[in-house]
Scaffold this active site. Structure first.
Site, PDB file in Angstrom:
ATOM      1  N   TYR A 158       0.825  -1.209   0.000  1.00 21.45           N
ATOM      2  CA  TYR A 158       0.000   0.000   0.000  1.00 21.45           C
ATOM      3  C   TYR A 158       0.863   1.264   0.000  1.00 21.45           C
ATOM      4  CZ  TYR A 158      -3.779  -3.283   1.019  1.00 21.45           C
ATOM      5  OH  TYR A 158      -4.671  -4.323   0.947  1.00 21.45           O
TER       6      TYR A 158
HETATM    7  C1  LIG Z   1      -1.086  -8.178   0.855  1.00 20.79           C
HETATM    8  C2  LIG Z   1      -0.996  -9.169  -0.286  1.00 20.79           C
HETATM    9  C3  LIG Z   1      -2.328  -9.239  -1.001  1.00 20.79           C
HETATM   10  C4  LIG Z   1       0.048  -8.685  -1.263  1.00 20.79           C
HETATM   11  O1  LIG Z   1       0.198  -9.642  -2.325  1.00 20.79           O
HETATM   12  P1  LIG Z   1       1.644 -10.041  -2.879  1.00 20.79           P
HETATM   13  O2  LIG Z   1       1.441 -10.647  -4.195  1.00 20.79           O
HETATM   14  O3  LIG Z   1       2.340 -10.814  -1.835  1.00 20.79           O
HETATM   15  O4  LIG Z   1       2.286  -8.605  -2.937  1.00 20.79           O
HETATM   16  P2  LIG Z   1       3.043  -7.713  -4.015  1.00 20.79           P
HETATM   17  O5  LIG Z   1       2.323  -7.694  -5.297  1.00 20.79           O
HETATM   18  O6  LIG Z   1       3.253  -6.425  -3.350  1.00 20.79           O
HETATM   19  O7  LIG Z   1       4.409  -8.429  -4.163  1.00 20.79           O
HETATM   20  C5  LIG Z   1       5.154  -8.630  -3.010  1.00 20.79           C
HETATM   21  C6  LIG Z   1       6.630  -8.598  -3.243  1.00 20.79           C
HETATM   22  O8  LIG Z   1       6.964  -9.171  -4.488  1.00 20.79           O
HETATM   23  C7  LIG Z   1       7.998  -8.401  -5.062  1.00 20.79           C
HETATM   24  N1  LIG Z   1       7.949  -8.624  -6.489  1.00 20.79           N
HETATM   25  C8  LIG Z   1       8.594  -9.632  -7.079  1.00 20.79           C
HETATM   26  N2  LIG Z   1       8.347  -9.594  -8.403  1.00 20.79           N
HETATM   27  C9  LIG Z   1       7.543  -8.549  -8.634  1.00 20.79           C
HETATM   28  C10 LIG Z   1       6.963  -7.997  -9.797  1.00 20.79           C
HETATM   29  N3  LIG Z   1       7.157  -8.533 -11.003  1.00 20.79           N
HETATM   30  N4  LIG Z   1       6.169  -6.909  -9.666  1.00 20.79           N
HETATM   31  C11 LIG Z   1       5.947  -6.348  -8.458  1.00 20.79           C
HETATM   32  N5  LIG Z   1       6.487  -6.855  -7.320  1.00 20.79           N
HETATM   33  C12 LIG Z   1       7.276  -7.938  -7.419  1.00 20.79           C
HETATM   34  C13 LIG Z   1       7.707  -7.009  -4.582  1.00 20.79           C
HETATM   35  O9  LIG Z   1       8.887  -6.229  -4.581  1.00 20.79           O
HETATM   36  C14 LIG Z   1       7.196  -7.221  -3.199  1.00 20.79           C
HETATM   37  O10 LIG Z   1       8.252  -7.264  -2.276  1.00 20.79           O
HETATM   38  P3  LIG Z   1       8.025  -6.900  -0.732  1.00 20.79           P
HETATM   39  O11 LIG Z   1       6.811  -7.587  -0.228  1.00 20.79           O
HETATM   40  O12 LIG Z   1       9.254  -7.392  -0.099  1.00 20.79           O
HETATM   41  O13 LIG Z   1       7.870  -5.419  -0.657  1.00 20.79           O
HETATM   42  C15 LIG Z   1      -0.585 -10.572   0.221  1.00 20.79           C
HETATM   43  O14 LIG Z   1       0.693 -10.499   0.774  1.00 20.79           O
HETATM   44  C16 LIG Z   1      -1.563 -11.163   1.217  1.00 20.79           C
HETATM   45  O15 LIG Z   1      -2.530 -11.794   0.824  1.00 20.79           O
HETATM   46  N6  LIG Z   1      -1.285 -10.963   2.520  1.00 20.79           N
HETATM   47  C17 LIG Z   1      -2.093 -11.537   3.580  1.00 20.79           C
HETATM   48  C18 LIG Z   1      -3.489 -10.991   3.574  1.00 20.79           C
HETATM   49  C19 LIG Z   1      -3.525  -9.490   3.720  1.00 20.79           C
HETATM   50  O16 LIG Z   1      -2.870  -8.913   4.585  1.00 20.79           O
HETATM   51  N7  LIG Z   1      -4.335  -8.860   2.865  1.00 20.79           N
HETATM   52  C20 LIG Z   1      -4.530  -7.447   2.924  1.00 20.79           C
HETATM   53  C21 LIG Z   1      -5.565  -7.158   3.954  1.00 20.79           C
HETATM   54  S1  LIG Z   1      -6.266  -5.568   3.647  1.00 20.79           S
END
Ligand SMILES: CC(C)(COP(=O)(O)OP(=O)(O)OC[C@H]1O[C@@H](n2cnc3c(N)ncnc32)[C@H](O)[C@@H]1OP(=O)(O)O)[C@@H](O)C(=O)NCCC(=O)NCCS
Length: 196
Positions: A158
């Site tokens: 975020y």
């Molecule tokens: C929050 C959530 C939806 C994010 O999804 P995600 O796919 O893991 O997240 P991102 O798209 O940000 O990617 C995460 C990481 O991948 C990395 N990454 C790798 N390849 C990437 C690419 N091609 N593009 C973008 N990011 C990339 C990012 O740098 C990021 O690194 P960081 O987490 O160390 O900052 C997920 O982690 C989740 O389900 N969490 C638990 C539930 C939750 O908290 N939901 C939100 C409640 S409101």
């Protein structure tokens, strides 16, 4: 299944981000709720309650849902939201909780209700792709959400997307956990962009 709205590139197995129209939701609800409880670490039973809410939200005209699908069609993540309006539970609580110009933040807002990616599929950018696809072409001025306080991937995502604090350590009725209430201006900054 819904039409792909965007596809991954390169030589790696393709994960597609697809629109899930309300008509298709019942058929994918169990899968989405399994992702929800796994990603949040909730007991499986909480999925059915959340699923009922999601189906109700799908009745809103502004409902918009995206899913990340593996090549075999398995759902790896999903997100959804709708226009945040007076009279809605979250909207009315947040309106009282945030400081500053509430109309500016909530007067034309897309409320992100859920965003979850299976733990095994996290860390590859799916969360960002889902979020960008949800925001793509929205007429709203802002996107707003609440998420449990903590230092985690959701907060990093975020912040990277330009979300500001609207309220911190906010307590919603029936939940002992403090939440951050966040808002971002739409459209989102381009990939690799935002600060703060
Ligand atoms: C929050 C959530 C939806 C994010 O999804 P995600 O796919 O893991 O997240 P991102 O798209 O940000 O990617 C995460 C990481 O991948 C990395 N990454 C790798 N390849 C990437 C690419 N091609 N593009 C973008 N990011 C990339 C990012 O740098 C990021 O690194 P960081 O987490 O160390 O900052 C997920 O982690 C989740 O389900 N969490 C638990 C539930 C939750 O908290 N939901 C939100 C409640 S409101």
């Amino acid at each position: 299944m819904a039409q792909p709205s965007e596809a991954g590139g390169g030589g790696v197995p393709t994960i597609m981000i697809v629109d899930v129209p309300r008509s298709r939701l019942p058929g994918r609800l169990a899968e989405a709720m399994a992702i929800y409880v796994t990603a949040m670490g909730y007991p499986a039973s909480s999925g059915s309650q959340r699923g009922t809410h999601m189906l109700r939200h799908a009745g809103f005209d502004s409902f918009r849902c995206r899913a990340a699908l593996a090549a075999d069609g398995t759902m790896l993540g999903f997100g959804y939201g709708y226009t945040s309006l007076p009279g809605q539970w979250w909207h009315d609580l947040v309106l009282r909780a945030i400081a500053g110009d509430t109309q500016d933040w909530l007067g034309s807002a897309f409320e992100l209700s859920e965003l979850h990616v299976l733990p095994a599929a996290q860390g590859a950018g799916l969360g960002e792709r889902l979020l960008r696809s949800l925001a793509d072409g929205l007429p709203h001025r802002t996107m707003v959400l609440s998420t449990p306080e903590g230092e985690n991937r959701a907060w990093r995502l975020y912040r990277r997307m330009g979300f500001y604090d609207l309220a911190r350590n906010h307590l919603f009725p029936g939940d002992h956990r403090p939440f951050g209430v966040l808002g971002a201006r739409l459209p989102f900054p381009p990939s690799g962009g935002a600060s703060r």
